[in-house]
Enzyme design. Sequence first.
Site, short mmCIF file in Angstrom:
data_model
loop_
_atom_site.label_atom_id
_atom_site.label_comp_id
_atom_site.label_asym_id
_atom_site.label_seq_id
_atom_site.Cartn_x
_atom_site.Cartn_y
_atom_site.Cartn_z
N ASP A 1 0.85 -1.19 0.00
CA ASP A 1 0.00 0.00 0.00
C ASP A 1 0.89 1.24 0.00
O ASP A 1 1.70 1.43 0.91
CB ASP A 1 -0.90 -0.03 1.24
N ASP B 1 -3.18 2.61 -5.87
CA ASP B 1 -2.03 2.65 -4.97
C ASP B 1 -1.88 1.41 -4.07
O ASP B 1 -1.15 1.45 -3.09
CB ASP B 1 -2.09 3.90 -4.09
N GLU B 2 -2.54 0.32 -4.40
CA GLU B 2 -2.36 -0.88 -3.59
C GLU B 2 -2.52 -2.14 -4.43
O GLU B 2 -3.24 -2.16 -5.44
CB GLU B 2 -3.32 -0.90 -2.40
#
Length: 369
Positions: A21, A119-120
């Site tokens: 993350d 973003d993860e």
Amino acid sequence: MMPAPNPETKTSERRITFHVDMDSFFASVEVRERPELKGLPVVVGSDPEGGSGRGVVSTCSYEARKYGIHSAMPISQAYRLCPGAVFLPVNMKLYAGVSAGVMELLRGFAEKFQQVSVDEAYLIPGPEIRNFEEAALYALRIKDEVQRQQGITCSVGVGPNKLISKIASGFQKPGGLTVVRPEDVRDFLFPLHVSKIPGIGEKTTETLKEMGISRVDELADCDVQLLSEKFGKMGLRMKQLANGLDFEEVVEKEGVKSISRHGTFAEDTNDPVKISGSLDILIESVHGALLKHHFLFKTVTLIVRFEDFSTYTRSRTLPIWTSDIFVIKRTAIQLLSEFMGRRKFRLVGVGVTKFRERDERQTLITDFP
């Protein structure tokens, strides 16, 4: 009352799973682009308009969070909490470009990979990572490579399944690493508030509270019949998750976005014959998958990892669409030439992206400069 399942009894839960993350992603990218912002409260979102703006905060730096600012907060409230913060508009084109680079890097560390947002991502490493001790070192290398190649930080959670790794990645932000071994799952989960379990939102949390349930251990011990009567099928899943059980596989979603293969050498090597021979085998596998899906591609990506675990990716986008195996080989060898004669290789990988369906009636031109 049914006995609580044991997370160690099923082999599927013992699969080492990573959740990566990015830390305060949008704000971190903005600080990377403008180093003078480092250490300042940065808020990315709508224009605060001097406190009368009607939008919301997309994300903010950890310095801004000290003032109580958080994502989805009204931008006017964020302004009131910290009028001296640096307020920046959302630049999705910039963030998408950085995200693509991060995800391509992470794919190079994965046998299985699943991006779940900008973003993860989840990933499962190859068989060379045999236990959680090795996984911890592997996670540190991932963090170092993201920092070195992209100039931003990430937090990593490592666990026996997606649930545990997801919760673990949020434990020591920013730049954190939390490893939860199978035997430690209950000690890790049970003291947490039920809202820490993904999928349990505000309404469900409130209903559970009315039932006298606020901690995960209380949810884990709750009668499954009672939960089913209250929440339907979700009741059983909630009990499973509270006991650390998650059977969801790590799998790429929304269709095939890339086809790649990676191989780790039995011993680190700088032998060009071994390296090119391994690359040929991987390319043949990629080409077979390409034909199976009836795809044409336009971009070839090479991944190399050296003995010190430093990892590099190189890509080349071609002027034409093709499915020619010789085009993949020629391009990959050209990309590989940059790295030959240097350190010993630990891993080499190759992939193709930017697909379109093949029209069997068309004639393909495969020659290009």
